[in-house]
Design a protein around this motif. Structure first.
Motif, PDB file in Angstrom:
ATOM      1  N   ALA A   1      -1.433   9.468   9.362  1.00 63.08           N
ATOM      2  CA  ALA A   1      -2.737   8.812   9.484  1.00 63.08           C
ATOM      3  C   ALA A   1      -2.831   7.610   8.543  1.00 63.08           C
ATOM      4  O   ALA A   1      -3.377   6.559   8.915  1.00 63.08           O
ATOM      5  N   TYR A   2      -2.308   7.769   7.326  1.00 70.33           N
ATOM      6  CA  TYR A   2      -2.329   6.649   6.374  1.00 70.33           C
ATOM      7  C   TYR A   2      -1.452   5.503   6.876  1.00 70.33           C
ATOM      8  O   TYR A   2      -1.852   4.334   6.817  1.00 70.33           O
ATOM      9  N   LEU A   3      -0.273   5.821   7.385  1.00 76.43           N
ATOM     10  CA  LEU A   3       0.615   4.776   7.900  1.00 76.43           C
ATOM     11  C   LEU A   3      -0.020   4.078   9.102  1.00 76.43           C
ATOM     12  O   LEU A   3       0.126   2.858   9.266  1.00 76.43           O
ATOM     13  N   ASP A   4      -0.729   4.826   9.925  1.00 77.42           N
ATOM     14  CA  ASP A   4      -1.441   4.217  11.055  1.00 77.42           C
ATOM     15  C   ASP A   4      -2.513   3.250  10.554  1.00 77.42           C
ATOM     16  O   ASP A   4      -2.697   2.163  11.107  1.00 77.42           O
ATOM     17  N   SER A   5      -3.221   3.641   9.501  1.00 74.05           N
ATOM     18  CA  SER A   5      -4.280   2.793   8.949  1.00 74.05           C
ATOM     19  C   SER A   5      -3.708   1.511   8.346  1.00 74.05           C
ATOM     20  O   SER A   5      -4.278   0.429   8.508  1.00 74.05           O
ATOM     21  N   VAL A   6      -2.580   1.642   7.633  1.00 68.24           N
ATOM     22  CA  VAL A   6      -1.919   0.458   7.079  1.00 68.24           C
ATOM     23  C   VAL A   6      -1.489  -0.469   8.210  1.00 68.24           C
ATOM     24  O   VAL A   6      -1.680  -1.692   8.152  1.00 68.24           O
ATOM     25  N   THR A   7      -0.919   0.106   9.249  1.00 70.07           N
ATOM     26  CA  THR A   7      -0.484  -0.684  10.401  1.00 70.07           C
ATOM     27  C   THR A   7      -1.657  -1.435  11.011  1.00 70.07           C
ATOM     28  O   THR A   7      -1.570  -2.647  11.280  1.00 70.07           O
ATOM     29  N   ASP A   8      -2.767  -0.738  11.230  1.00 75.90           N
ATOM     30  CA  ASP A   8      -3.942  -1.373  11.831  1.00 75.90           C
ATOM     31  C   ASP A   8      -4.477  -2.501  10.959  1.00 75.90           C
ATOM     32  O   ASP A   8      -4.901  -3.549  11.466  1.00 75.90           O
ATOM     33  N   ALA A   9      -4.447  -2.297   9.638  1.00 65.45           N
ATOM     34  CA  ALA A   9      -4.949  -3.325   8.721  1.00 65.45           C
ATOM     35  C   ALA A   9      -4.103  -4.596   8.796  1.00 65.45           C
ATOM     36  O   ALA A   9      -4.630  -5.709   8.792  1.00 65.45           O
ATOM     37  N   ILE A  10      -2.793  -4.421   8.873  1.00 64.10           N
ATOM     38  CA  ILE A  10      -1.911  -5.588   8.938  1.00 64.10           C
ATOM     39  C   ILE A  10      -2.077  -6.309  10.267  1.00 64.10           C
ATOM     40  O   ILE A  10      -2.146  -7.550  10.320  1.00 64.10           O
ATOM     41  N   VAL A  11      -2.144  -5.553  11.346  1.00 68.58           N
ATOM     42  CA  VAL A  11      -2.338  -6.173  12.666  1.00 68.58           C
ATOM     43  C   VAL A  11      -3.651  -6.941  12.698  1.00 68.58           C
ATOM     44  O   VAL A  11      -3.716  -8.071  13.204  1.00 68.58           O
ATOM     45  N   THR A  12      -4.696  -6.347  12.132  1.00 66.13           N
ATOM     46  CA  THR A  12      -5.992  -7.036  12.083  1.00 66.13           C
ATOM     47  C   THR A  12      -5.891  -8.327  11.282  1.00 66.13           C
ATOM     48  O   THR A  12      -6.425  -9.366  11.688  1.00 66.13           O
ATOM     49  N   LEU A  13      -5.207  -8.277  10.149  1.00 62.20           N
ATOM     50  CA  LEU A  13      -5.058  -9.474   9.317  1.00 62.20           C
ATOM     51  C   LEU A  13      -4.396 -10.618  10.077  1.00 62.20           C
ATOM     52  O   LEU A  13      -4.883 -11.746  10.050  1.00 62.20           O
ATOM     53  N   VAL A  14      -3.314 -10.331  10.752  1.00 56.82           N
ATOM     54  CA  VAL A  14      -2.522 -11.418  11.349  1.00 56.82           C
ATOM     55  C   VAL A  14      -3.029 -11.837  12.724  1.00 56.82           C
ATOM     56  O   VAL A  14      -2.567 -12.850  13.255  1.00 56.82           O
ATOM     57  N   THR A  15      -3.961 -11.086  13.294  1.00 64.07           N
ATOM     58  CA  THR A  15      -4.483 -11.459  14.608  1.00 64.07           C
ATOM     59  C   THR A  15      -5.963 -11.795  14.587  1.00 64.07           C
ATOM     60  O   THR A  15      -6.540 -12.135  15.616  1.00 64.07           O
ATOM     61  N   SER A  16      -6.630 -11.717  13.413  1.00 61.25           N
ATOM     62  CA  SER A  16      -8.100 -11.831  13.342  1.00 61.25           C
ATOM     63  C   SER A  16      -8.618 -13.190  13.770  1.00 61.25           C
ATOM     64  O   SER A  16      -9.763 -13.299  14.218  1.00 61.25           O
ATOM     65  N   ASN A  17      -7.836 -14.239  13.634  1.00 63.91           N
ATOM     66  CA  ASN A  17      -8.313 -15.585  13.987  1.00 63.91           C
ATOM     67  C   ASN A  17      -7.971 -16.003  15.394  1.00 63.91           C
ATOM     68  O   ASN A  17      -8.293 -17.126  15.802  1.00 63.91           O
ATOM     69  N   ARG A  18      -7.315 -15.118  16.142  1.00 61.01           N
ATOM     70  CA  ARG A  18      -6.952 -15.490  17.504  1.00 61.01           C
ATOM     71  C   ARG A  18      -8.166 -15.378  18.420  1.00 61.01           C
ATOM     72  O   ARG A  18      -8.944 -14.422  18.308  1.00 61.01           O
ATOM     73  N   PRO A  19      -8.328 -16.315  19.314  1.00 58.76           N
ATOM     74  CA  PRO A  19      -9.457 -16.244  20.223  1.00 58.76           C
ATOM     75  C   PRO A  19      -9.321 -15.063  21.169  1.00 58.76           C
ATOM     76  O   PRO A  19      -8.217 -14.638  21.500  1.00 58.76           O
ATOM     77  N   ALA A  20     -10.461 -14.502  21.554  1.00 58.92           N
ATOM     78  CA  ALA A  20     -10.441 -13.379  22.482  1.00 58.92           C
ATOM     79  C   ALA A  20      -9.916 -13.842  23.840  1.00 58.92           C
ATOM     80  O   ALA A  20     -10.184 -14.951  24.271  1.00 58.92           O
ATOM     81  N   ARG A  21      -9.166 -12.935  24.492  1.00 58.96           N
ATOM     82  CA  ARG A  21      -8.602 -13.271  25.793  1.00 58.96           C
ATOM     83  C   ARG A  21      -9.100 -12.306  26.852  1.00 58.96           C
ATOM     84  O   ARG A  21      -9.367 -11.180  26.574  1.00 58.96           O
TER      85      ARG A  21
ATOM     86  N   PRO B   1       0.808  -1.229   0.000  1.00 56.97           N
ATOM     87  CA  PRO B   1       0.000   0.000   0.000  1.00 56.97           C
ATOM     88  C   PRO B   1       0.836   1.273   0.000  1.00 56.97           C
ATOM     89  O   PRO B   1       0.512   2.239  -0.697  1.00 56.97           O
ATOM     90  N   VAL B   2       1.919   1.287   0.780  1.00 57.48           N
ATOM     91  CA  VAL B   2       2.754   2.489   0.855  1.00 57.48           C
ATOM     92  C   VAL B   2       3.459   2.720  -0.476  1.00 57.48           C
ATOM     93  O   VAL B   2       3.523   3.853  -0.982  1.00 57.48           O
ATOM     94  N   TYR B   3       3.985   1.635  -1.080  1.00 51.22           N
ATOM     95  CA  TYR B   3       4.631   1.760  -2.384  1.00 51.22           C
ATOM     96  C   TYR B   3       3.641   2.252  -3.431  1.00 51.22           C
ATOM     97  O   TYR B   3       3.947   3.171  -4.214  1.00 51.22           O
ATOM     98  N   TRP B   4       2.467   1.664  -3.464  1.00 51.14           N
ATOM     99  CA  TRP B   4       1.472   2.027  -4.472  1.00 51.14           C
ATOM    100  C   TRP B   4       1.068   3.490  -4.348  1.00 51.14           C
ATOM    101  O   TRP B   4       1.038   4.223  -5.337  1.00 51.14           O
ATOM    102  N   ARG B   5       0.797   3.917  -3.131  1.00 46.88           N
ATOM    103  CA  ARG B   5       0.331   5.293  -2.928  1.00 46.88           C
ATOM    104  C   ARG B   5       1.441   6.314  -3.179  1.00 46.88           C
ATOM    105  O   ARG B   5       1.216   7.352  -3.801  1.00 46.88           O
ATOM    106  N   SER B   6       2.656   6.004  -2.719  1.00 50.04           N
ATOM    107  CA  SER B   6       3.750   6.962  -2.838  1.00 50.04           C
ATOM    108  C   SER B   6       4.417   6.924  -4.206  1.00 50.04           C
ATOM    109  O   SER B   6       4.525   7.952  -4.884  1.00 50.04           O
ATOM    110  N   ALA B   7       4.874   5.733  -4.622  1.00 44.81           N
ATOM    111  CA  ALA B   7       5.691   5.629  -5.829  1.00 44.81           C
ATOM    112  C   ALA B   7       4.871   5.557  -7.110  1.00 44.81           C
ATOM    113  O   ALA B   7       5.292   6.088  -8.144  1.00 44.81           O
ATOM    114  N   VAL B   8       3.720   4.896  -7.066  1.00 46.59           N
ATOM    115  CA  VAL B   8       2.928   4.715  -8.284  1.00 46.59           C
ATOM    116  C   VAL B   8       1.935   5.852  -8.468  1.00 46.59           C
ATOM    117  O   VAL B   8       1.874   6.475  -9.535  1.00 46.59           O
TER     118      VAL B   8
END
Length: 199
Positions: A179-199, A164-171
């Motif tokens: 704010a955009y970098l925060d959103s990208v960060t949140d999206a990745i964290v959500t992706l890799v933690t979405s299947n974990r059971p709630a604790r 996403p950062v490459y596409w938005r900046s370079a392309v």
């Protein structure tokens, strides 16, 4: 008195730095295809022999210099949390893409790699792979801390770390703000933690 080695055995660090800078500046001005050893040597204030003592060809020189520059700028954060590490990484990626010289080099490098298989292979092995290995370490540490599961799709997560950062900046040549970098960060964290059971 110990006799110092001579000839190809001696590579002056100051000369190497001058050459590296000359390579980056020349690439930014004329691109890979029009860059010549003569032009780099003249800009660096050295003879061509100084270049050939370090690299066997123009392609080898270009990729070696870009590798040193690019891998050094690849973040290896260890903030203690997955989110912190990812946020540091996408920030460092933006700094790499927005570098005054590299931002002018990258589009030509990508285009030339599509025409030159040798350049493409070196581009992948000496820049892409080392930077990706550094990104993989972020997720390995997160696994060790118990933040993500063993079956997380790390390859996809690493693509999203850069894509996403490459596409938005370079392309698209659009502004990438915090704010955009925060959103990208949140999206990745959500992706890799979405299947974990709630604790």
């Amino acid at each position: 008195m110990t006799r110092q080695p001579s000839g190809a055995a001696v590579l002056n660090a100051g000369t190497t730095d001058a050459i590296n800078r000359a390579v980056l500046e020349t690439l930014a001005e004329v691109g890979v295809g029009r860059l010549s050893m003569e032009a780099v040597a003249k800009r660096a204030g050295v003879g061509k022999s100084a270049l050939y003592r370090r690299w066997s060809s123009k392609t080898a020189m270009v990729i070696a210099v870009l590798s040193d520059f690019s891998v050094e700028l690849a973040a290896t954060p260890d903030t203690g949390s997955l989110r912190g590490d990812i946020r540091e990484s996408v920030g460092a990626l933006l700094a790499w893409l927005d570098h005054p010289l590299f931002s002018r080099i990258l589009p030509d490098l990508v285009a030339e790699s599509g025409r030159n298989p040798e350049l493409a292979d070196l581009h992948t092995s000496m820049i892409g792979v080392p930077r990706r290995e550094r990104a993989a370490a972020i997720f390995a540490r997160a696994r060790d801390r118990g933040e993500i599961d063993d079956d997380v799709e790390i390859e996809l997560a690493m693509d999203l770390l850069a894509g996403p950062v490459y596409w938005r900046s370079a392309v698209r040549a659009q502004c990438v703000d915090d704010a955009y970098l925060d959103s990208v960060t949140d999206a990745i964290v959500t992706l890799v933690t979405s299947n974990r059971p709630a604790r």
